[in-house]
Write a protein that holds these residues in place. Structure first.
Motif, PDB file in Angstrom:
ATOM      1  N   LYS A   1       8.856  -8.358 -19.483  1.00 44.54           N
ATOM      2  CA  LYS A   1       7.585  -7.853 -18.983  1.00 44.54           C
ATOM      3  C   LYS A   1       6.975  -6.891 -19.997  1.00 44.54           C
ATOM      4  N   ASP A   2       7.810  -6.025 -20.595  1.00 42.18           N
ATOM      5  CA  ASP A   2       7.315  -5.084 -21.600  1.00 42.18           C
ATOM      6  C   ASP A   2       6.742  -5.830 -22.804  1.00 42.18           C
ATOM      7  N   ALA A   3       7.407  -6.888 -23.244  1.00 42.91           N
ATOM      8  CA  ALA A   3       6.926  -7.680 -24.385  1.00 42.91           C
ATOM      9  C   ALA A   3       5.599  -8.340 -24.043  1.00 42.91           C
ATOM     10  N   ALA A   4       5.472  -8.846 -22.819  1.00 47.07           N
ATOM     11  CA  ALA A   4       4.226  -9.475 -22.397  1.00 47.07           C
ATOM     12  C   ALA A   4       3.104  -8.444 -22.351  1.00 47.07           C
ATOM     13  N   THR A   5       3.398  -7.258 -21.849  1.00 49.80           N
ATOM     14  CA  THR A   5       2.396  -6.193 -21.786  1.00 49.80           C
ATOM     15  C   THR A   5       1.944  -5.817 -23.194  1.00 49.80           C
ATOM     16  N   ARG A   6       2.894  -5.659 -24.109  1.00 46.03           N
ATOM     17  CA  ARG A   6       2.540  -5.320 -25.494  1.00 46.03           C
ATOM     18  C   ARG A   6       1.693  -6.415 -26.114  1.00 46.03           C
ATOM     19  N   ALA A   7       2.043  -7.667 -25.862  1.00 40.88           N
ATOM     20  CA  ALA A   7       1.280  -8.778 -26.433  1.00 40.88           C
ATOM     21  C   ALA A   7      -0.142  -8.787 -25.877  1.00 40.88           C
ATOM     22  N   ALA A   8      -0.286  -8.564 -24.583  1.00 43.86           N
ATOM     23  CA  ALA A   8      -1.609  -8.563 -23.966  1.00 43.86           C
ATOM     24  C   ALA A   8      -2.462  -7.413 -24.497  1.00 43.86           C
ATOM     25  N   ARG A   9      -1.813  -6.343 -24.889  1.00 37.77           N
ATOM     26  CA  ARG A   9      -2.546  -5.199 -25.435  1.00 37.77           C
ATOM     27  C   ARG A   9      -2.679  -5.275 -26.944  1.00 37.77           C
ATOM     28  N   GLY A  10      -2.149  -6.346 -27.537  1.00 34.62           N
ATOM     29  CA  GLY A  10      -2.304  -6.544 -28.959  1.00 34.62           C
ATOM     30  C   GLY A  10      -1.193  -5.982 -29.806  1.00 34.62           C
ATOM     31  N   HIS A  11      -0.055  -5.637 -29.223  1.00 36.66           N
ATOM     32  CA  HIS A  11       1.081  -5.118 -29.982  1.00 36.66           C
ATOM     33  C   HIS A  11       2.034  -6.244 -30.334  1.00 36.66           C
ATOM     34  N   HIS A  12       2.433  -6.308 -31.584  1.00 33.58           N
ATOM     35  CA  HIS A  12       3.438  -7.280 -32.011  1.00 33.58           C
ATOM     36  C   HIS A  12       4.821  -6.746 -31.694  1.00 33.58           C
ATOM     37  N   GLU A  13       5.788  -7.646 -31.666  1.00 31.56           N
ATOM     38  CA  GLU A  13       7.179  -7.250 -31.461  1.00 31.56           C
ATOM     39  C   GLU A  13       7.648  -6.299 -32.560  1.00 31.56           C
ATOM     40  N   ASN A  14       7.070  -6.411 -33.759  1.00 35.36           N
ATOM     41  CA  ASN A  14       7.504  -5.564 -34.858  1.00 35.36           C
ATOM     42  C   ASN A  14       6.898  -4.165 -34.801  1.00 35.36           C
ATOM     43  N   GLY A  15       6.133  -3.870 -33.749  1.00 32.62           N
ATOM     44  CA  GLY A  15       5.615  -2.525 -33.544  1.00 32.62           C
ATOM     45  C   GLY A  15       4.250  -2.263 -34.136  1.00 32.62           C
TER      46      GLY A  15
ATOM     47  N   SER B   1      -4.067 -16.634 -23.574  1.00 28.87           N
ATOM     48  CA  SER B   1      -5.038 -16.537 -24.656  1.00 28.87           C
ATOM     49  C   SER B   1      -6.162 -15.575 -24.276  1.00 28.87           C
ATOM     50  N   TYR B   2      -6.663 -15.686 -23.051  1.00 29.68           N
ATOM     51  CA  TYR B   2      -7.714 -14.800 -22.554  1.00 29.68           C
ATOM     52  C   TYR B   2      -7.251 -13.343 -22.575  1.00 29.68           C
ATOM     53  N   LEU B   3      -6.022 -13.107 -22.123  1.00 32.14           N
ATOM     54  CA  LEU B   3      -5.499 -11.740 -22.100  1.00 32.14           C
ATOM     55  C   LEU B   3      -5.345 -11.163 -23.505  1.00 32.14           C
ATOM     56  N   THR B   4      -5.184 -12.016 -24.488  1.00 32.17           N
ATOM     57  CA  THR B   4      -5.091 -11.582 -25.879  1.00 32.17           C
ATOM     58  C   THR B   4      -6.490 -11.349 -26.443  1.00 32.17           C
ATOM     59  N   ASP B   5      -7.399 -12.291 -26.185  1.00 25.58           N
ATOM     60  CA  ASP B   5      -8.785 -12.198 -26.632  1.00 25.58           C
ATOM     61  C   ASP B   5      -9.580 -13.254 -25.886  1.00 25.58           C
ATOM     62  N   GLU B   6     -10.469 -12.818 -25.006  1.00 24.86           N
ATOM     63  CA  GLU B   6     -11.217 -13.764 -24.176  1.00 24.86           C
ATOM     64  C   GLU B   6     -12.100 -14.704 -24.988  1.00 24.86           C
ATOM     65  N   ASN B   7     -12.378 -14.348 -26.239  1.00 21.93           N
ATOM     66  CA  ASN B   7     -13.213 -15.180 -27.101  1.00 21.93           C
ATOM     67  C   ASN B   7     -12.416 -16.112 -28.002  1.00 21.93           C
ATOM     68  N   THR B   8     -11.127 -16.227 -27.726  1.00 18.16           N
ATOM     69  CA  THR B   8     -10.297 -17.143 -28.504  1.00 18.16           C
ATOM     70  C   THR B   8     -10.835 -18.565 -28.386  1.00 18.16           C
ATOM     71  N   ASP B   9     -10.954 -19.247 -29.519  1.00 21.43           N
ATOM     72  CA  ASP B   9     -11.292 -20.670 -29.503  1.00 21.43           C
ATOM     73  C   ASP B   9     -10.015 -21.451 -29.234  1.00 21.43           C
ATOM     74  N   ILE B  10     -10.041 -22.211 -28.163  1.00 20.24           N
ATOM     75  CA  ILE B  10      -8.864 -22.972 -27.742  1.00 20.24           C
ATOM     76  C   ILE B  10      -9.107 -24.454 -28.000  1.00 20.24           C
ATOM     77  N   PRO B  11      -8.165 -25.130 -28.662  1.00 22.53           N
ATOM     78  CA  PRO B  11      -8.314 -26.576 -28.820  1.00 22.53           C
ATOM     79  C   PRO B  11      -8.059 -27.267 -27.482  1.00 22.53           C
ATOM     80  N   VAL B  12      -8.984 -28.129 -27.130  1.00 22.43           N
ATOM     81  CA  VAL B  12      -8.952 -28.807 -25.832  1.00 22.43           C
ATOM     82  C   VAL B  12      -9.179 -30.293 -26.050  1.00 22.43           C
ATOM     83  N   ARG B  13      -8.424 -31.082 -25.335  1.00 23.40           N
ATOM     84  CA  ARG B  13      -8.736 -32.504 -25.218  1.00 23.40           C
ATOM     85  C   ARG B  13      -9.358 -32.649 -23.835  1.00 23.40           C
ATOM     86  N   ILE B  14     -10.607 -33.082 -23.810  1.00 19.85           N
ATOM     87  CA  ILE B  14     -11.328 -33.162 -22.544  1.00 19.85           C
ATOM     88  C   ILE B  14     -11.951 -34.543 -22.392  1.00 19.85           C
ATOM     89  N   VAL B  15     -11.798 -35.124 -21.210  1.00 15.09           N
ATOM     90  CA  VAL B  15     -12.310 -36.470 -20.933  1.00 15.09           C
ATOM     91  C   VAL B  15     -12.870 -36.519 -19.518  1.00 15.09           C
TER      92      VAL B  15
END
Length: 158
Positions: free
Chosen positions: A12-26, A139-153
């Motif tokens: 959970k701590d790692a997920a929180t750090r990732a969502a806030r933009g913190h890498h595992e390396n600090g 992806s949204y929690l990291t950056d809501e403007n992230t361009d995501i590759p999508v296959r859409i039909v």
């Protein structure tokens, strides 16, 4: 039992750090992780999409749509627009699958593209995320403007 609880807390701590933009390396939030994507969906994404679609339509349409998804070219959409078009709520970073994807993002592990079925504006039908809802949320929690590759039909009967 304490190990399991401690392991869950670290996850959970790692997920929180990732969502806030913190890498595992600090590294700091100014060095927010970039969401990386692989070129093609993973093979297991297609049966997962078909299983989900079978809950919404007959198996023939679900199967035909997945065949079309396999053949579709990738397009790119923002995380925020994908969630809005599908009329889905953002899952919290405490969701285990979102947390797992956030750890992958923090570690620099590329995510699999998203599989979608196009909605219909005139009929008021939202788009469907056939596979990748948790990845979109991470992806949204990291950056809501992230361009995501999508296959859409469009839904397809073959």
């Amino acid at each position: 039992m304490a190990t399991s609880k401690g392991s869950k807390k670290r996850s959970k701590d790692a997920a929180t750090r990732a969502a806030r933009g913190h890498h595992e390396n600090g590294s700091s939030p100014g060095d927010a992780p970039t969401v990386r994507w692989i070129l093609d969906p993973e093979e297991h994404d297609y049966p997962a999409a078909e299983s989900y679609l079978c809950l919404l339509t007959d198996p023939e349409v679900a199967h035909g749509t997945v065949i079309a998804l396999r053949e579709a070219s990738p397009e790119h959409f923002k995380a925020k627009d994908i969630l809005r078009s599908a009329r889905l709520a953002l899952l919290p970073l405490t969701n285990p699958h979102v947390a797992s994807d956030l750890r992958k993002i923090a570690d620099g592990t590329p995510l699999s593209p998203v599989l979608m079925v196009r909605g219909d504006l005139h009929e008021g039908r939202p788009a469907l995320i056939a596979d990748g809802y948790h990845r979109v949320c991470a992806s949204y929690l990291t950056d809501e403007n992230t361009d995501i590759p999508v296959r859409i039909v469009d839904p397809t009967r073959r």
